[in-house]
Design a protein around this motif. Structure first.
Motif, PDB file in Angstrom:
ATOM      1  N   LEU A 170       0.828  -1.209   0.000  1.00  0.00           N
ATOM      2  CA  LEU A 170       0.000   0.000   0.000  1.00  0.00           C
ATOM      3  C   LEU A 170       0.861   1.257   0.000  1.00  0.00           C
ATOM      4  O   LEU A 170       0.530   2.258  -0.647  1.00  0.00           O
ATOM      5  CB  LEU A 170      -0.939   0.004   1.207  1.00  0.00           C
ATOM      6  N   LYS A 171       1.947   1.222   0.739  1.00  0.00           N
ATOM      7  CA  LYS A 171       2.862   2.366   0.762  1.00  0.00           C
ATOM      8  C   LYS A 171       3.429   2.629  -0.624  1.00  0.00           C
ATOM      9  O   LYS A 171       3.520   3.775  -1.064  1.00  0.00           O
ATOM     10  CB  LYS A 171       4.001   2.121   1.758  1.00  0.00           C
ATOM     11  N   VAL A 172       3.817   1.569  -1.311  1.00  0.00           N
ATOM     12  CA  VAL A 172       4.380   1.703  -2.653  1.00  0.00           C
ATOM     13  C   VAL A 172       3.332   2.245  -3.626  1.00  0.00           C
ATOM     14  O   VAL A 172       3.624   3.136  -4.437  1.00  0.00           O
ATOM     15  CB  VAL A 172       4.919   0.343  -3.157  1.00  0.00           C
ATOM     16  N   LYS A 173       2.115   1.721  -3.525  1.00  0.00           N
ATOM     17  CA  LYS A 173       1.061   2.147  -4.440  1.00  0.00           C
ATOM     18  C   LYS A 173       0.635   3.584  -4.168  1.00  0.00           C
ATOM     19  O   LYS A 173       0.346   4.349  -5.084  1.00  0.00           O
ATOM     20  CB  LYS A 173      -0.155   1.217  -4.338  1.00  0.00           C
ATOM     21  N   GLY A 174       0.574   3.963  -2.877  1.00  0.00           N
ATOM     22  CA  GLY A 174       0.172   5.306  -2.513  1.00  0.00           C
ATOM     23  C   GLY A 174      -1.257   5.636  -2.873  1.00  0.00           C
ATOM     24  O   GLY A 174      -1.606   6.799  -3.124  1.00  0.00           O
ATOM     25  N   THR A 175      -2.129   4.623  -2.919  1.00  0.00           N
ATOM     26  CA  THR A 175      -3.526   4.821  -3.293  1.00  0.00           C
ATOM     27  C   THR A 175      -4.451   4.442  -2.136  1.00  0.00           C
ATOM     28  O   THR A 175      -4.032   3.803  -1.164  1.00  0.00           O
ATOM     29  CB  THR A 175      -3.882   3.964  -4.525  1.00  0.00           C
ATOM     30  N   LYS A 176      -5.705   4.819  -2.261  1.00  0.00           N
ATOM     31  CA  LYS A 176      -6.688   4.542  -1.206  1.00  0.00           C
ATOM     32  C   LYS A 176      -6.951   3.045  -1.071  1.00  0.00           C
ATOM     33  O   LYS A 176      -7.049   2.511   0.036  1.00  0.00           O
ATOM     34  CB  LYS A 176      -7.994   5.286  -1.509  1.00  0.00           C
ATOM     35  N   PHE A 177      -7.085   2.387  -2.204  1.00  0.00           N
ATOM     36  CA  PHE A 177      -7.332   0.945  -2.229  1.00  0.00           C
ATOM     37  C   PHE A 177      -6.195   0.245  -2.967  1.00  0.00           C
ATOM     38  O   PHE A 177      -5.429   0.877  -3.687  1.00  0.00           O
ATOM     39  CB  PHE A 177      -8.660   0.641  -2.930  1.00  0.00           C
ATOM     40  N   PHE A 178      -6.126  -1.065  -2.826  1.00  0.00           N
ATOM     41  CA  PHE A 178      -5.170  -1.827  -3.623  1.00  0.00           C
ATOM     42  C   PHE A 178      -5.477  -1.652  -5.113  1.00  0.00           C
ATOM     43  O   PHE A 178      -4.583  -1.733  -5.949  1.00  0.00           O
ATOM     44  CB  PHE A 178      -5.221  -3.315  -3.248  1.00  0.00           C
ATOM     45  N   GLY A 179      -6.741  -1.419  -5.413  1.00  0.00           N
ATOM     46  CA  GLY A 179      -7.149  -1.221  -6.801  1.00  0.00           C
ATOM     47  C   GLY A 179      -7.048   0.210  -7.282  1.00  0.00           C
ATOM     48  O   GLY A 179      -7.485   0.526  -8.383  1.00  0.00           O
ATOM     49  N   GLY A 180      -6.498   1.085  -6.460  1.00  0.00           N
ATOM     50  CA  GLY A 180      -6.401   2.496  -6.844  1.00  0.00           C
ATOM     51  C   GLY A 180      -7.488   3.307  -6.161  1.00  0.00           C
ATOM     52  O   GLY A 180      -7.626   3.267  -4.932  1.00  0.00           O
ATOM     53  N   ASP A 181      -8.291   4.016  -6.959  1.00  0.00           N
ATOM     54  CA  ASP A 181      -9.403   4.796  -6.402  1.00  0.00           C
ATOM     55  C   ASP A 181     -10.611   3.922  -6.113  1.00  0.00           C
ATOM     56  O   ASP A 181     -11.529   4.336  -5.399  1.00  0.00           O
ATOM     57  CB  ASP A 181      -9.802   5.915  -7.376  1.00  0.00           C
ATOM     58  N   ASN A 182     -10.634   2.729  -6.683  1.00  0.00           N
ATOM     59  CA  ASN A 182     -11.758   1.809  -6.514  1.00  0.00           C
ATOM     60  C   ASN A 182     -11.242   0.440  -6.091  1.00  0.00           C
ATOM     61  O   ASN A 182     -10.104   0.075  -6.380  1.00  0.00           O
ATOM     62  CB  ASN A 182     -12.551   1.682  -7.822  1.00  0.00           C
ATOM     63  N   ILE A 183     -12.099  -0.326  -5.430  1.00  0.00           N
ATOM     64  CA  ILE A 183     -11.684  -1.641  -4.961  1.00  0.00           C
ATOM     65  C   ILE A 183     -11.521  -2.605  -6.132  1.00  0.00           C
ATOM     66  O   ILE A 183     -12.214  -2.501  -7.141  1.00  0.00           O
ATOM     67  CB  ILE A 183     -12.657  -2.225  -3.914  1.00  0.00           C
ATOM     68  N   ASN A 184     -10.581  -3.534  -5.985  1.00  0.00           N
ATOM     69  CA  ASN A 184     -10.386  -4.561  -7.009  1.00  0.00           C
ATOM     70  C   ASN A 184     -10.268  -5.930  -6.333  1.00  0.00           C
ATOM     71  O   ASN A 184     -10.659  -6.099  -5.175  1.00  0.00           O
ATOM     72  CB  ASN A 184      -9.185  -4.232  -7.909  1.00  0.00           C
ATOM     73  N   LEU A 185      -9.725  -6.898  -7.044  1.00  0.00           N
ATOM     74  CA  LEU A 185      -9.646  -8.266  -6.539  1.00  0.00           C
ATOM     75  C   LEU A 185      -8.905  -8.351  -5.211  1.00  0.00           C
ATOM     76  O   LEU A 185      -9.312  -9.095  -4.312  1.00  0.00           O
ATOM     77  CB  LEU A 185      -8.944  -9.153  -7.580  1.00  0.00           C
ATOM     78  N   VAL A 186      -7.832  -7.586  -5.058  1.00  0.00           N
ATOM     79  CA  VAL A 186      -7.017  -7.663  -3.842  1.00  0.00           C
ATOM     80  C   VAL A 186      -7.795  -7.126  -2.642  1.00  0.00           C
ATOM     81  O   VAL A 186      -7.781  -7.717  -1.552  1.00  0.00           O
ATOM     82  CB  VAL A 186      -5.694  -6.900  -4.007  1.00  0.00           C
ATOM     83  N   ASP A 187      -8.492  -6.023  -2.822  1.00  0.00           N
ATOM     84  CA  ASP A 187      -9.312  -5.468  -1.741  1.00  0.00           C
ATOM     85  C   ASP A 187     -10.379  -6.463  -1.310  1.00  0.00           C
ATOM     86  O   ASP A 187     -10.608  -6.677  -0.113  1.00  0.00           O
ATOM     87  CB  ASP A 187      -9.986  -4.170  -2.212  1.00  0.00           C
ATOM     88  N   ILE A 188     -11.024  -7.075  -2.297  1.00  0.00           N
ATOM     89  CA  ILE A 188     -12.066  -8.064  -2.000  1.00  0.00           C
ATOM     90  C   ILE A 188     -11.467  -9.257  -1.266  1.00  0.00           C
ATOM     91  O   ILE A 188     -12.047  -9.763  -0.290  1.00  0.00           O
ATOM     92  CB  ILE A 188     -12.757  -8.505  -3.307  1.00  0.00           C
ATOM     93  N   ALA A 189     -10.298  -9.695  -1.695  1.00  0.00           N
ATOM     94  CA  ALA A 189      -9.643 -10.839  -1.056  1.00  0.00           C
ATOM     95  C   ALA A 189      -9.284 -10.549   0.395  1.00  0.00           C
ATOM     96  O   ALA A 189      -9.262 -11.453   1.238  1.00  0.00           O
ATOM     97  CB  ALA A 189      -8.382 -11.224  -1.836  1.00  0.00           C
ATOM     98  N   ALA A 190      -8.997  -9.283   0.693  1.00  0.00           N
ATOM     99  CA  ALA A 190      -8.557  -8.897   2.039  1.00  0.00           C
ATOM    100  C   ALA A 190      -9.711  -8.504   2.961  1.00  0.00           C
ATOM    101  O   ALA A 190      -9.480  -7.902   4.008  1.00  0.00           O
ATOM    102  CB  ALA A 190      -7.554  -7.745   1.938  1.00  0.00           C
TER     103      ALA A 190
END
Length: 225
Positions: free
Chosen positions: A136-156
């Protein structure tokens, strides 16, 4: 004739909720069948004879099992509101982290509570969660999917919602803002995301379930005395 979609699940399961998030994101109407996880129906045993567990999605009579497999299937069939990235490399990265969560993070967290808070086991769980914190630190975004949730957010989803509930019941706390500032911030954003809020089971029901599973902190203290 439209698609016939049925979901066999249990409302309190983070794995079933993964599928419900995906269905909700896509706006897919489905028939929900609530299962007793201690006594699965004949349909579940028929449609998922290998694992004999939920979730199971039935799409036009074809059964699909295992939560992340189902989520990817939903994303493949219904193209609106993509759950996986469109870029092949980014898609492979999302799959990697989703598998990491299932293979490493969730088992390590469950092991903590089964060990009654053994320090070494907690350290191992924190090591896995730190990997997600770093991502998350590397991505610097709100979600793993960026501005919106994606597979990783759902998995977590277990980390975001269920983990804190078990910590409250057992009084074993290791997922804290001090240790994981980005991950706990992500968890708050995730559980307050509208599509997620509408699906998550009531916290009171989870507390009741985990009190039965783990007992109160006083009960565990007596048992170990």
């Amino acid at each position: 004739m439209g698609d016939e979609v049925k979901l066999y699940g249990a409302g309190g399961s983070p794995f079933v909720c993964r599928v419900k998030f995906a269905l909700k994101m896509k706006g897919i109407k489905y028939e929900n069948f609530e299962e007793d996880i201690s006594n699965m129906s004949a349909d579940v045993l028929k449609y998922n004879p290998v694992h004999k567990k939920v979730p199971v999605l039935l799409h036009n009579g074809n059964p699909i099992a295992e939560s992340l497999v189902i989520v990817e299937y939903i994303d493949d069939v219904w193209k609106e509101v993509p759950i996986l990235p469109q870029d092949p490399y980014e898609r492979s990265v999302a799959r990697f982290w989703a598998k990491f969560i299932d293979d490493k993070c969730n088992p390590a967290a469950f092991k903590v509570f089964g060990s009654n808070g053994d320090e070494q086991v907690i350290a191992e769980a924190c090591e896995q969660l730190q990997m997600l914190e770093n991502e998350l630190k590397v991505k610097g975004t709100k979600f793993f999917g960026g501005d919106n949730i994606n597979l990783v957010d759902i998995a977590a989803d277990f980390i975001a919602y269920w983990l804190g509930t078990i910590e409250e019941v057992t009084k074993i706390t290791f997922f804290t803002k001090d240790k994981f500032p980005k991950l706990t911030e992500w968890a708050d954003e995730f559980v307050n995301c509208q599509v997620v809020k509408e699906i998550l089971p009531p916290r009171e029901l989870l507390l009741e379930f985990f009190k039965k599973r783990y007992g109160s902190s006083q009960d565990r203290g007596k048992a170990s005395a």
